[in-house]
Design a protein around this motif. Structure first.
Motif: not given
Length: 394
Positions: A295-319
């Motif tokens: 059920d996609t309702e159970d994966h909303l956080a993952a959907v939001v977090v991975t909406a922009d993979p490039g931004a997530l990679a940049d954030l992870r590298a910085w953090a």
């Protein structure tokens, strides 16, 4: 054993038998029509309007054709019968188009045959015809009506089959338009052409084609299907299910269990494409296996977090910059511990249980992380950034 009915095409009655019947034909037709209206409720309304005049003329024409058929010695026996069969076939198709059932049509034939025979027999008796002639005549009447009813049944069935194929094509076109995300006016026109009553919402299901064939009969009859709608996910079928929300969503989940399904969110029917988009994204993140329903309702956080993979990679590298000096294996263990510590709000025992390590190991690793991050582990903005950056394990 029941004997077959006489072939009405080859039998002829002499003029002295037919002439009195022809003279009384109008009255016979009227009595037949009245009986059909009285005994077959489905025909009461049609006979009351303009259509009633057409049906009445058809009844009179059928009876007249019968008399012509049995009083034409030497003529082509097929000509009058062919005309009657064609008319009966057309009547069956018209009845299917009007939405009346085959039961009503056959009932009308039964009533018509009974009443027509009763009235025609009364005329023959009054004309002094012998019993043998009247008995033969009865067999001819019922053989004739039997052929007409068979032709109407064939017309009714052919019309339903043809209209069913046309409607299935229109439903397929509607489903494809919904999956393609066509504009609202296109979708509304397609729904009207397909005679499909739009629901409030549609939910997209993404599942193997073989499973779709199994479960579609368990779902709302308005469910639409598109095979191979996602080119990079071959073998998967999309089902668009009306209104599976609220209390009905768990019920649908139970129905789908065992078929490797990803279930999108309920969306207004004109926005069904957005439900499919969500299902596709979650399928790419966590493809179902072992017959589970995701059920996609159970994966909303993952959907939001991975909406922009490039931004997530940049954030992870910085953090994770403070860990840049750590060795590979040591850095991986520190990242794993930091993620668990953030998710468990610093509860050491819970972190140890999740990572299958001793609480002292957690204490040691967190001490090292505090050395590297300093006060940043108490800064809400840094905690937020770290939580998002580490939300999805690599």
């Amino acid at each position: 054993m029941k004997q077959p009915l006489r072939d009405v095409r080859s039998y002829r009655l002499p003029p002295e038998v037919v002439d009195p019947l022809r003279q009384g034909l109008s009255g016979v037709s009227s009595q037949t029509i009245k009986a059909i209206i009285r005994e077959v409720p489905a025909y009461a309304e049609p006979f009351a309007g303009e259509l009633g005049h057409k049906i009445a003329r058809a009844v009179r024409a059928a009876l007249a054709t019968f008399l012509n058929l049995v009083s034409r010695p030497g003529a082509d026996p097929g000509t009058p019968m062919a005309s009657a069969i064609e008319a009966a076939y057309a009547l069956g198709r018209g009845e299917a188009r009007s939405g009346r059932s085959l039961d009503a049509l056959l009932a009308a034939y039964r009533v018509g045959a009974r009443v027509a025979w009763r009235e025609l027999a009364a005329i023959s008796v009054a004309a002094g015809q012998p019993a043998a002639t009247i008995a033969n005549f009865a067999e001819l009447v019922f053989a004739y009506i039997d052929e007409l009813s068979a032709a109407s049944v064939a017309g009714h069935a052919d019309e339903l089959a043809a209209s069913g194929r046309i409607r299935m094509r229109h439903l397929q076109e509607l489903a494809q338009a919904l999956v393609a995300g066509e504009p609202a006016h296109v979708l509304q026109a397609a729904a009207e052409q397909a005679e499909w009553a739009p629901p409030q919402t549609l939910t997209a299901l993404l599942l193997p084609e073989r499973a779709a064939r199994w479960v579609i009969d368990l779902l709302d009859p308005r469910t639409l299907q598109v095979a191979d709608a996602v080119p990079d996910l071959p073998g998967l079928t999309v089902l668009l299910v009306p209104d599976p929300q609220g209390s009905s969503r768990p019920t649908m989940t139970r129905l789908l269990t065992g078929h490797n399904v990803v279930m999108g969110p309920a969306r207004p029917w004109l926005e069904a494409r957005s439900s499919l988009d969500r299902a596709i994204r979650v399928h790419r993140m966590t493809a179902p296996a072992g017959g589970e329903v995701v059920d996609t309702e159970d994966h909303l956080a993952a959907v939001v977090v991975t909406a922009d993979p490039g931004a997530l990679a940049d954030l992870r590298a910085w953090a994770l910059t403070p860990l840049a000096g750590e060795r590979g294996a040591a850095a991986a263990k520190l990242i794993e511990t930091l993620r668990s510590w953030l998710l468990h709000h610093g509860r050491r025992e819970d972190v140890a249980a999740e990572l299958f390590v001793h609480p002292q190991t957690v204490r040691y690793r967190m001490a090292r992380l505090r050395e590297l991050y300093g006060d940043r582990l108490r800064d809400p903005q840094w905690v937020l950034a770290l939580t998002i950056a580490l939300a999805i394990p690599e």
